[in-house]
Structures are given as structure tokens and as C-alpha cells.
Scaffold this active site. Structure first.
Site, PDB file in Angstrom:
ATOM      1  N   HIS A  60      22.921  30.704  -2.067  1.00 42.65           N
ATOM      2  CA  HIS A  60      22.027  31.717  -1.492  1.00 42.65           C
ATOM      3  C   HIS A  60      20.571  31.443  -1.872  1.00 42.65           C
ATOM      4  CE1 HIS A  60      21.665  36.264  -0.399  1.00 42.65           C
ATOM      5  NE2 HIS A  60      20.521  35.636  -0.149  1.00 42.65           N
ATOM      6  N   ASN A 278      15.721  43.402  -2.859  1.00 42.14           N
ATOM      7  CA  ASN A 278      16.727  44.057  -2.031  1.00 42.14           C
ATOM      8  C   ASN A 278      18.017  43.239  -2.045  1.00 42.14           C
ATOM      9  OD1 ASN A 278      17.993  45.792  -0.289  1.00 42.14           O
ATOM     10  ND2 ASN A 278      16.977  45.025   1.550  1.00 42.14           N
ATOM     11  N   ASP A 305      19.660  34.139  -4.851  1.00 41.65           N
ATOM     12  CA  ASP A 305      18.870  34.827  -3.818  1.00 41.65           C
ATOM     13  C   ASP A 305      17.392  34.486  -4.001  1.00 41.65           C
ATOM     14  OD1 ASP A 305      18.096  36.380  -1.682  1.00 41.65           O
ATOM     15  OD2 ASP A 305      18.518  38.309  -2.635  1.00 41.65           O
TER      16      ASP A 305
END
EC number: 3.5.2.3
Length: 429
Positions: A60, A278, A305
Site C-alpha cells: 500500500h 484517513n 499507506d
């Protein structure tokens, strides 16, 4: 190709047990391993007892190119990955243009191959613009090389769209990766809805926005048989849902990001947008739940992320700043320091979370062991000396990290791809 010997390295045997070894690399593969190897090679590197691991894998990352090169490029993102000890990453499709067609997918794929210094596998989008209710041509995108499908950055709001996407992904045997977020429950929130948002008088994001959509998806995943992967799990309720789903035979895997393992909303001391991401930093009980889920196997892997932004996009209040933090250069170091060095987890578990499970769950070609015959995608880490994270050392364009200034262990010394050095800390000095 040239030959290389790495001498006096330590490799993981099991748990936290390390054995010292020399490693000889020829033609991009590990050719020999033994405590002492008296063989001639073109180059010798003295590891001086540092930890040698298979190159890390991150499922990711956001490399921002094409479309947002001012935040990051494939070149800078992959260089930052190599500095973090990563040799394989999976790049998200929230780009401009979004890789929703074979043509746009192949354009991104070509850029990855042209500019990447490590292996970059590319996601394709579930639907056009990451928001369309009509599912892309999954078969054609899989044939073009899409590693998996996701609308990361956006939750799939329409249940029929998710069902159709899962059916299509199952038919081509690719994972369907979900950013779970019911937009009707977010309502303009910029941090977790809870005590801290009330104290800071900032609009909160209801944790139900994650868990309610996850519950929907898990039911559909069971019905379709797809490999359903949950991105950046962050709440106690979500961990429980995944745990139950696994017990009931749903083909589900999940990831957690370092910041959700190590930070929670109590760390937000003021209106500091370096803590804006987020999913947001949740309550302390959520952080403890994701740690527990990682340790008991409910959560399968750690994924960064990695979300770089320009300085001016984060140098604002919570209300005006972009969501996201950079993480690819600090992930291993933070997890090693806070979970392994502290005794919460073992090096073997860390290897499972950051190498073996991502490779197995996403059916990747990356090596998972330091052993004879494996491709020499490797990383050397200094786990014995402290290092303070500094913004000016990042190779990523993004310096938006709340971990700057923290002292950690496990800095990357060198990273190798197919036996060739793609990062050398000595050149950073």
C-alpha cells in the site's frame, strides 16, 4: 553479472534467534551461505553483525505519478522505498489519469518500469475515477498485469458495485482491496469522532463509517468467494469483524499501518495536521485492538499507506490540510523499535508481517527467506545503534511525518535488488 560477498551478517533463525553467516551472490541469486566463506568475489561488504533480511514488501503505497508529481514521483518514491529496506511495493491507482482502462494502466506500468529502482506492482481501479458505479473491465486489466483492484482513497458506496467488482475479481483470481468508508457517516470530519475532537472543537469522523461498510463487504465477500483485503484497519470493531469473518471461512486478509499501531488520538496535542490521516488516529482502545489483532493473526500484515504531500498542503490547520503521512522510510524502524526491541513481538513475526504474508496473500514473486537459491532482494539493517529521524534525510518528496524527531533502531544500511545495490546509507552522508 558481478559477484558479491556479504560477510559477518546476521539472519533470523526463528523468533529472535540470529545466526551469523557469510552470503555469496552470483547472477542475482544467493549462491552460497556459511558461517565463513573463503571465496573470491568482485566485491566484499562487511555487514559487521547487522541484520540481513529479505527485502521488505509493502502492499500500500502512493507514488503520485502521473498527475501529482509535485507530491512524489515514481523515482523519488521508489528511492525512498529502497532507503526503507523495501524491494517490492504495490502502488495505488488514485492518480491522474486513474488506471481504469488497459491504456491508462499500461501507461502507469511503463512509468513504473522506467523510473522505479525497485519492483513496483500496480493496482488498477475498481471503477472509473474511483467513484463510478460501473465496474471496470477487470478481465482486461488483469490480463494487462494488474496485481489487484481497489478504489483506495474512496469507499465503494454502492453495494451492487462492490458485489459486481468482487465477482469480477474472483473470476480472475485477484484480490479486491477495500478502503472501507461510508461517506454518509463521515460528514466533513477531519479526525476521529471522540473525546479529542470535542476538546479541539474539530468535526469528527464516526468510527462506524469504517466498521459498517466493512460488515457489508464481508457478507458480500463470503457470497462471492473473492479474496477480500481490508486496507488500513483502524478500529476495535473492525478487528472483531475480521476475526469473526475468518472464523466463518471468509477469504479475508487485512493490513494495519504503523501509525495506527503506534499513535492514537491522545497524541494529537493541538491543531497539528501532521497527525491528520484517513482513517484517522483512533481512541487508545482501538490502538490496543489493532496491536492485538496483529499479534493473534487477525491482521495479516503491516503496510505503510505511504502518502506524501507537499509541505504547503500539510502546513495548515486540520480543517484545511490534506489527509495522509509519509511512511516508507520509517516503517521497519518504528515497528522494530516499538514492537520487537520492546519484547512485544519477535523478528520472525515482523518478517511475517512485512515480507512473508504480503508475498503469500498477493501471490507475489518476491523472495521470503535469506537462503541459497533465492533472488538476492535483500536489506541490511543496523539494529544495534540509535538513530533520530530527521526531515532532511528523507528521499521522498514528502516530509509529512509525525515521527520526525523520534529516536529509533534499525536504520537501513544497504538494500539490494537482484544482487545489485539500490541504496547505500554511506552515500547519504
Amino acid at each position: 553479472m558481478s559477484s558479491l560477498k556479504i560477510k559477518n551478517a546476521r539472519v533470523v533463525l526463528h523468533d529472535n534467534d540470529l545466526i551469523q553467516t557469510d552470503v555469496v551472490i552470483r547472477d542475482g541469486k544467493i549462491a552460497e551461505m556459511a558461517p565463513t566463506l573463503m571465496v573470491k568475489t568482485d566485491r566484499v561488504i562487511d555487514a559487521k553483525g547487522q541484520l540481513l533480511m529479505p527485502g521488505l514488501v509493502d502492499v500500500h503505497v502512493h507514488f503520485r505519478e502521473p498527475g501529482f508529481e509535485y507530491k512524489e514521483t515514481i523515482k523519488t518514491g521508489s528511492q525512498a522505498s529502497a532507503r526503507g529496506g523495501f524491494t517490492t511495493v504495490l502502488a495505488m491507482p488514485n492518480l491522474n489519469s486513474v488506471p481504469s482502462t488497459v491504456e491508462t494502466f499500461k501507461q502507469v506500468q511503463a512509468l513504473n518500469q522506467q523510473d522505479g529502482v525497485i519492483n513496483i506492482d500496480q493496482y488498477a481501479a475498481i471503477s472509473a475515477g474511483l467513484t463510478s458505479e460501473e465496474v471496470d473491465d477487470i478481465q482486461a486489466l488483469a490480463d494487462a498485469g494488474a496485481v489487484a483492484f481497489t478504489n483506495d482513497g474512496k469507499g465503494v458506496q454502492n453495494a451492487k458495485t462492490m458485489r459486481d467488482a468482487m465477482r469480477a475479481a474472483a473470476s480472475v483470481d485477484r484480490p479486491l482491496v477495500a478502503h472501507v468508508e461510508d461517506e454518509s457517516l463521515i460528514d466533513g470530519g477531519v479526525m476521529n469522532l471522540g473525546q479529542r475532537s470535542a476538546e479541539l472543537e474539530l468535526p469528527g469522523m464516526d468510527p462506524l463509517g469504517e466498521s459498517s461498510q466493512l460488515a457489508r463487504d464481508l457478507v458480500i465477500a463470503k457470497a462471492t468467494g473473492v479474496h477480500y483485503h481490508v486496507a488500513h484497519l483502524s478500529t476495535k470493531e473492525s478487528v472483531n469483524l475480521v476475526r469473526i469473518a475468518k472464523q466463518n471461512g471468509v477469504n479475508v486478509t487485512a493490513e494495519v499501518s504503523p501509525h495506527h499501531l503506534l499513535l492514537d488520538e491522545t497524541d494529537i496535542q493541538g491543531d497539528n495536521a501532521l497527525y491528520k490521516m484517513n482513517p484517522p488516529l483512533r481512541a487508545p482502545q482501538d490502538r490496543m485492538a489493532v496491536i492485538g489483532g496483529l499479534l493473534d493473526g487477525t491482521i495479516d500484515m503491516v503496510a505503510t499507506d505511504h502518502a506524501p504531500h507537499a509541505v504547503e498542503e500539510k502546513d495548515r490547520t486540520f480543517m484545511g490540510a490534506a489527509f495522509g503521512i509519509t511512511g516508507i522510510e520509517t516503517s521497519f524502524q518504528l515497528i522494530y523499535t516499538h514492537l520487537v526491541r520492546s519484547g512485544v513481538a519477535t523478528l520472525e513475526e515482523l518478517t511475517n508481517w512485512m515480507v512473508k504474508n504480503p508475498v503469500a496473500d498477493f501471490n507475489l514473486a518476491a523472495p521470503t527467506k535469506v537462503t541459497v537459491g533465492q533472488t538476492a532482494d535483500l536489506a541490511l539493517f543496523d539494529i544495534d545503534h540509535a538513530h533520530t529521524i530527521s526531515a532532511d534525510e528523507f528521499l521522498s518528496k514528502g516530509v509529512n511525518s509525525p515521527f520526525i524527531g523520534e529516536t529509533i533502531y534499525g536504520q537501513t544500511s544497504m538494500t539490494f535488488l537482484n544482487g545489485e545495490v539500490v541504496y547505500d546509507a554511506a552515500n547519504d552522508k
